[in-house]
Scaffold this motif. Structure first.
Motif, short mmCIF file in Angstrom:
data_model
loop_
_atom_site.label_atom_id
_atom_site.label_comp_id
_atom_site.label_asym_id
_atom_site.label_seq_id
_atom_site.Cartn_x
_atom_site.Cartn_y
_atom_site.Cartn_z
N GLY A 96 0.78 -1.23 0.00
CA GLY A 96 0.00 0.00 0.00
C GLY A 96 0.81 1.28 0.00
O GLY A 96 0.23 2.37 -0.03
N SER A 97 2.14 1.19 0.03
CA SER A 97 2.98 2.40 0.05
C SER A 97 3.32 2.83 -1.38
O SER A 97 2.99 2.15 -2.35
CB SER A 97 4.25 2.15 0.85
N ASP A 98 3.97 4.00 -1.50
CA ASP A 98 4.44 4.51 -2.79
C ASP A 98 5.93 4.23 -2.93
O ASP A 98 6.68 4.27 -1.95
CB ASP A 98 4.18 6.00 -2.91
N VAL A 99 6.37 3.96 -4.17
CA VAL A 99 7.78 3.69 -4.46
C VAL A 99 8.21 4.59 -5.60
O VAL A 99 7.52 4.73 -6.62
CB VAL A 99 7.99 2.21 -4.85
N HIS A 135 2.38 4.00 -7.38
CA HIS A 135 1.44 4.36 -6.32
C HIS A 135 0.78 3.10 -5.75
O HIS A 135 0.37 2.20 -6.49
CB HIS A 135 0.35 5.29 -6.84
N THR A 136 0.70 3.03 -4.42
CA THR A 136 -0.04 1.97 -3.71
C THR A 136 0.35 0.59 -4.24
O THR A 136 -0.44 -0.11 -4.87
CB THR A 136 -1.56 2.19 -3.86
N VAL A 137 1.59 0.21 -3.98
CA VAL A 137 2.09 -1.05 -4.53
C VAL A 137 1.45 -2.25 -3.82
O VAL A 137 1.05 -2.17 -2.65
CB VAL A 137 3.63 -1.13 -4.38
N ASP A 138 1.35 -3.34 -4.56
CA ASP A 138 0.89 -4.62 -4.01
C ASP A 138 1.67 -5.73 -4.70
O ASP A 138 2.69 -5.47 -5.36
CB ASP A 138 -0.62 -4.79 -4.18
#
Length: 451
Positions: free
Chosen positions: A36-39, A79-82
């Motif tokens: 759920g974070s950004d990279v 955005h919002t990695v999974d």
């Protein structure tokens, strides 16, 4: 064996190619990120010519995420990695129809969103109608209750969404949840979807379990605007504004003029002070308004955190006016248009005045004719008494002169008979003497009467 010029040239070419291979060796990195974070990924080369390109690709296909080329670097924001974002990312340089891999980045996504280091995960979003935030609270353990809270400013905690075991999801707070928000109880995950993102949605969001705080996400919002907002002339100066909410650390704002995916630096601002809202403007002269696409970029410690694009819209009258001379012609056309509208207004005003004058004159004539008719009828309806003896003397005098035009004026009362002929009735009440006065009433047809 002596070196000939050809051998020297071959050796130099081989040395340059070897140096080129050493200059751009593929660098491999690996990183683990929370669900759920950004990279943000970055790839650098010493020199990037105008004919060369630098871009990111994945194992499967060329990425469609945010990409920027700026200062010999290629950036990408995820955005919002999974789990779908896991894999290898390749930064490749294409130059002279050859492709060289510059960097290989391996991304591993942790299945949960718990931050063991107890650090805030800061994300950036543009305030626009198509921007969204997905706040994911996902754990490997089960909890009896989960909720997301929002603290826009200190000591202003608000519950947004909450769920307890055996109960339905409760929606609270002023932010309307998006379609991807959780609707049923899940002891391991709670999602709050914000769409669209407003500028005042910035603040600190926390996922809280029945034990305590599980994860913390800080949202920073960014918005851009152009003045004038309704379109500009091609050679008109404009003002671009970039605003960033809640600045607590070192931040660099950059205005970029876009040429494809390549950004050209126009102005930048570095701030290290704490500000509730950071406002960054740039005044563009006429020659800089030709490129219509611009972006405000947010950097923290040389890491690209956000891009906010803005497009300068041109008015339709000057879309095909690339030069100053054409612009002058357009201005003249506008002046001619304005003069034509002024002339038309004058003509319409004059025509309206003529019509109004004609209407007033018609009403005046009609009223005058009506008054004259009433006056004539009044005169014709009144009986007139005359002196018979005086009339005889005047008749004898008129016979002597032989001129009928000198006959005395007679006041009459006109009455038409059924055949339209005059009726003259004279009645003497006294004998006709020289001193006596006889009164008579005369009726005649005015249209056939001749004196």
């Amino acid at each position: 064996m002596p070196l000939t010029p050809i051998k020297i040239f071959i050796l130099i070419c081989g040395f340059c190619s070897r140096f080129h291979a050493i200059e751009y060796p593929p660098v491999q990195t690996q990183n683990e990120v929370l669900h759920g974070s950004d990279v943000s990924l970055r790839c650098d080369v010493p020199l990037l010519s105008e004919s060369s390109t630098l871009h990111w690709e994945t194992d499967r296909e060329e990425t469609s995420n945010t990409t920027l080329m700026y200062n010999n670097s290629a950036y990408i924001i995820l955005h919002t990695v999974d789990e779908r974002n896991e894999g290898k990312y390749y930064c490749r340089l294409m130059k002279n129809r050859t492709v060289q891999t510059v960097r290989i980045h391996t991304l591993n996504v942790i299945s949960h969103s718990y931050n063991a280091k107890n650090k805030n995960d800061t994300i950036y979003r543009q305030s626009s109608s198509n921007s969204d935030v997905l706040l994911i609270c996902k754990s490997s353990k089960k909890y009896d209750s989960l909720k997301w809270t929002w603290e826009q400013r200190p000591n202003s905690l608000i519950d947004l969404i909450a769920v307890e075991k055996g109960k339905e999801v409760q929606l609270k707070g002023p932010i309307k949840p998006g379609r991807r928000s959780s609707t049923t109880y899940n002891s391991q995950a709670l999602i709050f979807h914000i769409s669209p993102v407003n500028f005042n949605y910035s603040g600190t969001y926390r996922c809280i379990t029945n034990i305590g705080i599980y994860t913390t996400t800080v949202l920073r919002t960014i918005r851009v605007s152009v003045e004038p907002p309704d379109g500009v002339l091609r050679n008109q100066s404009v003002v671009l504004t970039c605003e960033l909410s809640e600045v607590n650390d070192s931040v660099t704002l950059v205005w970029l003029r876009m040429e494809g995916n390549r950004g050209v630096l126009v102005k930048q601002q570095i701030t290290t002070e704490k500000n509730n809202t950071l406002r960054f403007t740039v005044n563009l002269s006429s020659y800089e308004t030709d490129p219509l696409r611009w972006q405000c970029a947010v950097f923290t410690e040389n890491t690209l955190r956000a891009l906010a694009p803005v497009t300068i819209s041109l008015t339709s009258s000057t879309t095909n006016a690339p030069s100053i001379s054409t612009e002058t012609t357009t201005v003249k056309k506008h002046a001619a248009h304005k003069h034509g509208r002024h002339t038309l207004a004058c003509v319409l005003t004059l025509f309206t005045g003529i019509l109004l004058g004609a209407l007033l004159y018609y009403c005046y004539r009609k009223r005058k004719s009506k008054c004259y008719s009433v006056h004539s009828d009044r005169q014709e309806s009144e009986p007139v008494y005359i002196n018979i003896s005086q009339m005889r003397n005047n008749r004898e005098r008129s016979n002597t002169l032989g001129n009928r035009e000198n006959s005395p004026e007679i006041y009459r009362n006109i009455r038409r008979n059924r055949y339209g002929k005059p009726n003259v009735n004279i009645r003497d009440e006294t004998p006709g003497t020289s001193e006596s006065v006889t009164y008579a009433t005369i009726y005649f047809n005015k249209s056939k009467f001749q004196t």
